[in-house]
Design an enzyme around this catalytic site. Structure first.
Site, PDB file in Angstrom:
ATOM      1  N   ARG A  67       1.360  -1.452   0.004  1.00 13.97           N
ATOM      2  CA  ARG A  67       0.038   0.144   0.120  1.00 13.97           C
ATOM      3  C   ARG A  67       1.088   1.074   0.014  1.00 13.97           C
ATOM      4  O   ARG A  67       1.936   1.292   0.970  1.00 13.97           O
ATOM      5  CB  ARG A  67      -0.859   0.478   1.070  1.00 13.97           C
ATOM      6  CG  ARG A  67      -2.210  -1.055   1.308  1.00 13.97           C
ATOM      7  CD  ARG A  67      -3.186  -0.830   2.107  1.00 13.97           C
ATOM      8  NE  ARG A  67      -3.921  -2.657   2.558  1.00 13.97           N
ATOM      9  CZ  ARG A  67      -4.880  -2.826   3.275  1.00 13.97           C
ATOM     10  NH1 ARG A  67      -4.979  -1.633   4.041  1.00 13.97           N
ATOM     11  NH2 ARG A  67      -5.067  -3.670   2.866  1.00 13.97           N
ATOM     12  N   ARG A 113       1.599   1.379  10.325  1.00 13.83           N
ATOM     13  CA  ARG A 113       0.969   1.895   8.829  1.00 13.83           C
ATOM     14  C   ARG A 113       2.193   1.982   8.152  1.00 13.83           C
ATOM     15  O   ARG A 113       2.972   3.086   7.764  1.00 13.83           O
ATOM     16  CB  ARG A 113       0.730   3.682   9.159  1.00 13.83           C
ATOM     17  CG  ARG A 113       0.127   3.790   7.702  1.00 13.83           C
ATOM     18  CD  ARG A 113      -1.087   5.100   7.821  1.00 13.83           C
ATOM     19  NE  ARG A 113      -1.635   5.573   8.597  1.00 13.83           N
ATOM     20  CZ  ARG A 113      -2.756   5.269   8.478  1.00 13.83           C
ATOM     21  NH1 ARG A 113      -3.520   5.024   6.993  1.00 13.83           N
ATOM     22  NH2 ARG A 113      -3.737   5.661   9.615  1.00 13.83           N
ATOM     23  N   GLU A 146      -7.532  -0.466  14.385  1.00 14.13           N
ATOM     24  CA  GLU A 146      -7.562  -1.389  13.685  1.00 14.13           C
ATOM     25  C   GLU A 146      -6.775  -2.392  13.213  1.00 14.13           C
ATOM     26  O   GLU A 146      -5.835  -2.357  13.115  1.00 14.13           O
ATOM     27  CB  GLU A 146      -8.854  -1.031  12.168  1.00 14.13           C
ATOM     28  CG  GLU A 146      -8.982  -1.650  11.042  1.00 14.13           C
ATOM     29  CD  GLU A 146      -8.337  -1.398   9.474  1.00 14.13           C
ATOM     30  OE1 GLU A 146      -8.516  -2.645   8.599  1.00 14.13           O
ATOM     31  OE2 GLU A 146      -8.910  -0.220   9.603  1.00 14.13           O
ATOM     32  N   SER A 149     -10.825  -6.220   8.728  1.00 12.91           N
ATOM     33  CA  SER A 149     -12.007  -5.802   8.484  1.00 12.91           C
ATOM     34  C   SER A 149     -12.520  -7.016   7.857  1.00 12.91           C
ATOM     35  O   SER A 149     -11.591  -7.452   7.310  1.00 12.91           O
ATOM     36  CB  SER A 149     -11.408  -4.635   7.172  1.00 12.91           C
ATOM     37  OG  SER A 149     -11.079  -3.035   8.188  1.00 12.91           O
ATOM     38  N   ARG A 187       0.466  -6.519  12.034  1.00 12.63           N
ATOM     39  CA  ARG A 187      -0.269  -5.247  12.644  1.00 12.63           C
ATOM     40  C   ARG A 187      -0.318  -5.391  13.507  1.00 12.63           C
ATOM     41  O   ARG A 187      -0.446  -5.333  14.837  1.00 12.63           O
ATOM     42  CB  ARG A 187      -1.198  -4.889  12.057  1.00 12.63           C
ATOM     43  CG  ARG A 187      -1.334  -3.234  13.027  1.00 12.63           C
ATOM     44  CD  ARG A 187      -2.908  -2.326  12.796  1.00 12.63           C
ATOM     45  NE  ARG A 187      -2.210  -1.593  11.267  1.00 12.63           N
ATOM     46  CZ  ARG A 187      -3.178  -0.611  10.648  1.00 12.63           C
ATOM     47  NH1 ARG A 187      -4.602  -0.551  11.107  1.00 12.63           N
ATOM     48  NH2 ARG A 187      -3.054   0.072   9.354  1.00 12.63           N
TER      49      ARG A 187
END
Length: 421
Positions: free
Chosen positions: A258, A273, A345, A348, A385
């Site tokens: 990403r 991140r 988070e 998801s 993460r």
């Protein structure tokens, strides 16, 4: 893509969805007008083609001395048919261009608004309390010889890292634990491609407003995937599936990429991140009427993993404006990160209803024999993460970290990770 019949019969539902998302309501009216034009031009083309077929038979049956004049008329009619076909094709393209800008209609109950308008559905566990000053995950990772950010930056730039020693083993252990549970739940494991064609990336809905998040290789016309959801959705593109017995469920293991465009200054410390990470993604193809039950099933599998790892978390119903174009509903699970004093988070899980399947032409055959789009769902079962929450939650005063009992068999029985310095 949204259902054209739904657009035609219940445009107000789609307008309410667009409004809840903070997206263009006008696009619905434009799509309705384009749909009407498309259908009109298709009808005109089909009427002319039918006329051409009838006239062709007349020409074939006509006496020889009349055929020359009739052939000239047939050529003129053929030109009109060709022109009508071009007009219909253009109208079809215009309709698809506008309708593809409309996001998947949200499911009743999804909260309206943006990122901050989520609803907390439930929480689990007490937030950990320490009788010492807790270290953040990067400090712990450096003490344990598990994370090396400086060499990651030296080799690849900012937001890259090395997982080293026990850090590498922790990630592999997490992924293997998740894979074991996915297998027990009936998922077929896949190690997926991480480079995909534009039509697959677009079909899953990732080339819309967040296209700048994706790495693109122009020399090869391929995209690097930010989740194996993309490859898993494309796996059955242009196919008719047999879902009578049970859903098709896959667990995709892949590296993810990403760009994190627009996230400058956010979470620059550590591995929260980053540009590259590993993930095990659940993906299901189900009958549309079973999609919401499958959504709950995926969330239950995620919660079971997080409970086994001793993490405190909350489950949230993500607001419409934070869903992404493909999801009709998304549940996030956020784990407590002690040094941030906040939930972050970790997973998801999205119900994409028939939106992706329409774009990728993935169907099943109904009892009547007709084909219709399937529903697709996706959800994280483990990712890099998670190490953040695990290290911070299970740390001890001397910088060591307790390993949750459920994870120990995947780490050769290690129960505590000790600092190396």
């Amino acid at each position: 893509m949204i259902d054209p019949v739904l657009l035609r019969e219940n445009p107000d539902l789609i307008k309410r969805s667009q409004e809840a998302r903070g997206a263009s309501v006008e696009a619905v009216d434009l799509a309705l007008a384009a749909d009407a034009e498309r259908r009109t031009t298709i009808s005109a083309f089909e009427a002319l083609r039918a006329e051409q077929n009838v006239f062709g038979k007349q020409v074939a049956a006509a006496p020889k001395d009349e055929k020359k004049a009739l052939v000239a008329q047939a050529q003129e009619l053929a030109a009109r048919v060709k022109a009508a076909s071009a007009v219909a094709t253009e109208a079809e393209a215009a309709f698809h261009a506008i309708v593809r800008t409309i996001a998947n209609p949200i499911i009743d109950g999804v909260p309206a608004g943006g990122e901050e308008n989520f609803i907390t559905l439930r929480t689990h566990g007490d937030t950990p309390i320490f009788d010492f000053e807790p270290r953040d995950h990067l400090e712990l990772g450096e003490l344990l010889g598990a994370i090396d950010m400086s060499r990651g930056a030296k080799v690849s730039g900012s937001r890259f890292y090395f997982l080293k020693g026990i850090g590498a083993r922790l990630e592999i252990a997490l992924m293997n634990m998740a894979l074991d549970r996915a297998l027990a739940a009936g998922f077929t494991p896949l190690i997926t491609p991480t480079l995909v064609r534009p039509e697959i990336m677009d079909g899953t809905g990732f080339l819309g407003e967040h296209a700048d998040e994706i790495y693109y290789l122009p020399a090869d016309d391929l995209y690097l995937t930010g989740t194996s959801e993309v490859a898993l959705a494309g796996y059955h593109s242009d196919e008719i599936l047999d879902l009578e017995a049970e859903p098709l469920r896959y667990a995709g293991w892949s590296t993810c990429y990403r760009r994190e465009a627009g996230s400058g200054g956010k979470d620059t410390r550590g591995i929260i991140r980053v540009h590259q990470f590993n993930k095990l993604e659940m993906f299901a193809y189900v009958l549309p009427e079973n999609a919401e039950a499958e959504h709950d099933r995926l969330v239950a599998l995620q919660e079971d993993m997080l409970k086994s790892l001793g993490l405190s978390y909350r489950v949230i119903d993500v607001a419409a404006g934070d869903l992404g174009s493909s999801a009709a509903r998304k549940f996030d699970i956020e784990a407590w990160v002690p040094t941030q004093g906040a939930y972050r988070e970790l997973t998801s899980t999205s119900n994409c209803t028939t939106y992706q399947a329409r774009r990728l032409d993935i169907r099943y055959r109904t009892e009547s024999g007709k084909t219709t789009p399937v529903a697709t769902l996706n959800g994280t079962l483990a990712t890099t993460r998670w190490i953040v929450a695990m290290l911070e939650t299970h740390q001890q005063a001397d910088g060591s970290v307790r390993i949750p009992e459920a994870l120990r068999p995947f780490l050769g029985g290690i129960d505590v990770i000790e600092p190396i310095q």
